[in-house]
Scaffold this motif. Structure first.
Motif, short mmCIF file in Angstrom:
data_model
loop_
_atom_site.label_atom_id
_atom_site.label_comp_id
_atom_site.label_asym_id
_atom_site.label_seq_id
_atom_site.Cartn_x
_atom_site.Cartn_y
_atom_site.Cartn_z
N LYS A 68 7.39 13.95 3.54
CA LYS A 68 6.65 13.16 3.47
C LYS A 68 6.11 12.49 2.37
CE LYS A 68 7.23 11.96 7.08
NZ LYS A 68 7.75 10.79 7.93
N LEU A 69 5.87 13.30 1.15
CA LEU A 69 5.34 13.17 0.04
C LEU A 69 6.43 12.08 -1.30
CD1 LEU A 69 2.91 13.41 -1.62
CD2 LEU A 69 4.60 15.57 -2.53
N ILE A 70 6.25 11.29 -1.99
CA ILE A 70 6.80 10.48 -2.87
C ILE A 70 5.76 10.45 -4.16
CG2 ILE A 70 7.41 8.55 -3.34
CD1 ILE A 70 8.34 7.37 -0.16
N CYS A 71 7.09 10.97 -5.16
CA CYS A 71 5.70 10.87 -6.27
C CYS A 71 7.12 10.37 -7.60
CB CYS A 71 6.27 12.45 -6.90
SG CYS A 71 5.29 13.79 -5.68
N VAL A 72 6.64 10.12 -7.86
CA VAL A 72 7.60 9.22 -9.32
C VAL A 72 7.79 10.51 -10.85
CG1 VAL A 72 8.11 6.67 -11.16
CG2 VAL A 72 6.90 6.96 -8.74
N ARG A 73 8.57 11.08 -11.08
CA ARG A 73 8.69 11.63 -12.52
C ARG A 73 9.09 10.65 -12.96
NH1 ARG A 73 11.97 15.43 -15.21
NH2 ARG A 73 14.01 14.55 -13.77
N VAL A 99 7.87 -1.89 -5.48
CA VAL A 99 8.25 -1.11 -4.40
C VAL A 99 8.72 -0.21 -3.83
CG1 VAL A 99 7.51 -1.58 -1.57
CG2 VAL A 99 6.69 -3.42 -3.84
N ILE A 100 7.91 1.20 -4.05
CA ILE A 100 9.22 2.27 -3.28
C ILE A 100 9.32 1.76 -1.68
CG2 ILE A 100 9.46 4.68 -3.36
CD1 ILE A 100 7.27 4.45 -5.71
N THR A 101 8.22 1.66 -0.96
CA THR A 101 8.68 1.67 0.53
C THR A 101 7.39 1.20 1.07
OG1 THR A 101 9.20 2.99 2.21
CG2 THR A 101 7.72 4.12 0.84
N SER A 102 7.31 0.26 1.86
CA SER A 102 6.34 -0.11 2.45
C SER A 102 6.30 0.19 3.71
CB SER A 102 6.76 -1.79 3.43
OG SER A 102 8.26 -2.22 3.17
N ASP A 103 7.14 1.37 3.96
CA ASP A 103 6.75 1.78 5.07
C ASP A 103 5.04 3.38 4.80
OD1 ASP A 103 7.13 3.91 6.78
OD2 ASP A 103 8.86 3.92 7.20
N PHE A 110 4.32 7.57 4.47
CA PHE A 110 4.75 8.61 3.88
C PHE A 110 2.89 8.98 3.02
CE2 PHE A 110 8.50 6.80 3.66
CZ PHE A 110 9.36 8.14 3.84
N MET A 111 3.51 9.89 2.52
CA MET A 111 2.13 10.33 1.53
C MET A 111 1.89 9.60 -0.17
SD MET A 111 1.30 13.95 2.86
CE MET A 111 1.27 14.84 1.14
N ARG A 112 1.28 9.22 -0.62
CA ARG A 112 1.54 9.54 -1.68
C ARG A 112 1.34 10.41 -3.28
NH1 ARG A 112 -2.99 6.92 -5.17
NH2 ARG A 112 -4.52 8.18 -4.23
N GLY A 113 2.38 10.50 -3.75
CA GLY A 113 2.26 11.03 -5.04
C GLY A 113 2.21 11.05 -6.20
N HIS A 114 2.13 11.81 -7.19
CA HIS A 114 1.94 11.70 -8.43
C HIS A 114 2.75 9.78 -9.71
CE1 HIS A 114 -0.58 14.39 -10.30
NE2 HIS A 114 0.37 15.53 -9.72
N GLY A 115 2.47 9.57 -10.06
CA GLY A 115 2.69 8.05 -9.85
C GLY A 115 3.30 7.24 -9.47
N THR A 116 2.43 6.96 -8.84
CA THR A 116 2.64 5.84 -7.40
C THR A 116 0.89 5.42 -7.30
OG1 THR A 116 2.38 7.81 -5.22
CG2 THR A 116 4.55 7.14 -6.31
N TYR A 117 0.82 4.04 -6.15
CA TYR A 117 0.22 4.11 -5.64
C TYR A 117 -0.19 2.92 -4.89
CZ TYR A 117 0.13 -0.96 -8.94
OH TYR A 117 0.80 -1.95 -9.17
N VAL A 118 -1.46 2.58 -4.31
CA VAL A 118 -0.73 1.82 -2.90
C VAL A 118 -1.72 0.61 -3.25
CG1 VAL A 118 -1.41 1.83 -0.68
CG2 VAL A 118 -0.66 3.90 -1.06
N ASP A 119 -0.71 -0.75 -2.99
CA ASP A 119 -1.21 -1.77 -3.33
C ASP A 119 -0.49 -2.87 -1.76
OD1 ASP A 119 -2.02 -4.17 -4.36
OD2 ASP A 119 0.28 -4.66 -5.22
#
Lengths: 291, 291
Positions: B63-68, B30-34, B37-46
């Motif tokens: 506000k954009l979070i990506c995972v490289r 889990v990156i953040t439960s806030d 934020f906006m969902r970027g590449h390499g992430t999904y909302v669960d």
């Protein structure tokens, strides 16, 4: 066969390196890359081994089954080979792409291993003319970086060493028929004598010299190679030439001599390692595929 | 000649940095439960929590979070230095394999042709493209632009880029190459290195007279001296050792690794225990230099 593209200048570099006895990875012409061997890696086989040679990885599983002996040799068992080229190794193998290579490999393996001088086939006989053990040797290529023959032969030798065939008792019933009873005790098993099992040495002619254990890049520079199977005594049991180019008799002689020397040197450390692994027994740390 | 055979061991990562990195995630973390934020590449909302779908480094832009991702193909950016291999010669363009998702293109109009810096490309030039670059040839180039589908357009409009001659290509992960001002280095140990951003590393003997090398399409096929060869092979094995232990590659780390490896023979560097020792020494040196 998995191939890589190599530019002309790279080829020249590799060729000159081999001429000077210093290959791209620092090895000499008769050096092997380091080999890692683990046996007993697949639990639902009677014997298995995984061998990695540089970036080449093969997995061999041996399954023993009861079958009917061949009519020509009623008191001997036999071996069956199947080579599966996984598309994990290279995308070229996808679909039926690996079939040709697989058949070529298994045909060579038949020639090398399926004879009474390599494996004691008589010990596989249960009752002459009626029942014998058939060893199904399945080879799976996991990664290809050249020198498949050598890696497979080492893996087969290790897997044969590891093979445990359950003992059978033959009892005759009232009507004169025979009944085969398998031993219930998992430790009551027969081991194969692998002393005479040969190892394959592939020698590639690159420029005016020959090298063992070629990488794919080096293979791209060679025109022809000689496959030699050598026993621990240095006896040559099988030779084959592969590749489109030609070899003159003199270099074939030189390559055979080198193959004998290298092949002989391969057996001692292999057997020592297998014995060492065996002696560790249950204390051995299993690495498997995630190590 | 003796083959080095061993049992596989479970490899522990050699790392001197003990601090836990908060920005590194594995799938499912889990990156953040806030929810702001906006969902970027390499992430999904669960279940309203932003979760990583790949293993890699978290990047935030407002506000954009990506995972490289760490294990990835090359995602080129304008200005990146790449080393690539020509796979096809087409009309007015070459196709280049650069470890990206799609083959890159090198347009005839973005290379320096012999004779005149800026001249119009005639139909004749188009016909003689194969004389300059052939399938299988290696080039160094810079990313000129990125097409909308993600394919890269390359250029070699500088004397330092162009066809590569004799040397060794090492293919590594693009995540291991550290971004720097320059990716061309003449190492003091006697060889030169091009650390392509795409993970392809080119090692070659430092050219004696500068104007002859680079930029041109002429490649020297003169044998490289044995001492240069040894340095190149040592560097090659050092690169593989560093990559196996996931050490970031740049001129200093490569050079330190080279120095640490000097007490071993070139062909021994790739043995797991030697590799570990060398990488450990390199990391110590790097830490000392930093601290």
């Amino acid at each position: 066969m998995a191939t890589v593209k190599v530019s002309e200048a790279e080829k020249v570099y590799i060729l000159h390196g081999i001429r000077d006895d210093l290959r791209v990875d620092g090895r000499g012409c008769e050096d092997y890359r380091h080999v890692e061997i683990e046996t007993d890696v697949v639990s639902n086989t009677d014997g298995s081994a995984k061998v990695t040679l540089g970036y080449t990885a093969v997995l061999v599983g041996i399954k023993a089954d009861i079958g009917k002996p061949k009519p020509m040799v009623p008191n001997e068992g036999y071996l069956e080979f199947f080579v599966d080229c996984s598309a994990n190794a290279t995308p070229e193998f996808e679909g039926r792409g690996g079939e040709e290579l697989g058949t070529e490999l298994s045909n060579t393996l038949y020639k090398v291993f399926n004879n009474k001088h390599s494996v004691d086939l008589k010990s596989l006989c249960i009752s002459a003319g009626e029942h014998c053990w058939v060893l199904y040797v399945d080879v799976l290529l996991l990664q290809c970086d050249g020198n498949l023959y050598d890696a497979i032969s080492i893996a087969i030798k290790a897997a044969l060493f590891n093979t445990k065939i359950p003992r059978v008792h033959i009892s005759a019933d009232e009507e004169g028929g025979k009944e085969i009873e398998l031993s219930d005790d998992p430790y009551d098993c027969m081991r194969l004598d692998v002393e005479n099992v040969p190892c394959i040495v592939t020698l590639c002619k690159v420029g005016h010299r020959h090298v063992v254990d070629v990488t794919l890049q080096e293979k791209a520079c060679s025109v022809a190679s000689l496959i030699i199977s050598v026993t621990h005594k240095g006896t040559i049991t099988c030779t084959r030439k592969v590749g489109g180019g030609s070899l003159d008799p003199e270099s074939i002689f030189e390559m055979t001599e080198a193959g004998k020397r290298v092949g002989k040197a391969l057996h001692a450390p292999l057997m020592a390692l297998l014995q060492q692994e065996e002696s560790l027994g249950k204390k051995r740390q299993k690495v498997g595929f995630l190590g | 000649m003796a083959a080095d055979m061993r049992l596989p061991t479970i490899r522990k990562p050699v790392s001197l940095c003990s601090g836990e990195r908060k920005d590194l995630v594995v799938p499912g973390d889990v990156i953040t439960s806030d929810t702001g934020f906006m969902r970027g590449h390499g992430t999904y909302v669960d279940e309203d929590k932003l979760t990583a779908s790949v293993a890699g480094e978290v990047q935030r832009v407002d506000k954009l979070i990506c995972v490289r991702p760490l294990k990835t193909r090359f995602n080129g950016e304008v200005g990146d230095v790449v080393v690539g291999r020509i796979t096809e010669v087409q009309q007015k363009r070459w196709k280049v394999e650069t470890n990206s998702r799609l083959d890159s293109v090198l347009l005839l109009s973005s290379v320096n042709l012999p004779g005149g810096e800026l001249r119009r490309r005639s139909a004749e030039d188009e016909l003689t493209m194969r004389q300059y670059l052939l399938e299988g040839d290696l080039i160094s180039a810079e990313v000129q632009s990125v097409f909308s589908d993600g394919a890269l357009s390359l250029h070699t409009r500088s004397l330092k880029y162009g066809k590569l001659g004799q040397g060794v290509l090492v293919q590594l992960s693009p995540s291991l190459i550290k971004r720097q001002k320059t990716h061309f280095h003449n190492l003091p140990c006697g060889a030169s290195i091009i650390l392509g951003n795409n993970g392809f590393v080119w090692l070659y003997a430092t050219p004696s007279n500068e104007e002859e090398e680079a930029g041109g399409f002429y490649t020297s096929l003169e044998p490289v001296s044995l001492s240069d060869r040894e340095v190149i092979s040592r560097l090659r094995n050092c690169l593989l050792a560093l990559a196996a232990h996931k050490v970031l590659l740049y001129d200093t780390s490569v050079l330190y690794c080279y120095e640490s490896s000097l007490q071993h023979q070139v062909k021994d560097i790739l043995k797991p225990e030697v590799m570990e020792e060398i990488v450990m020494l390199t990391q110590q040196k790097l830490l000392e230099q930093e601290g």
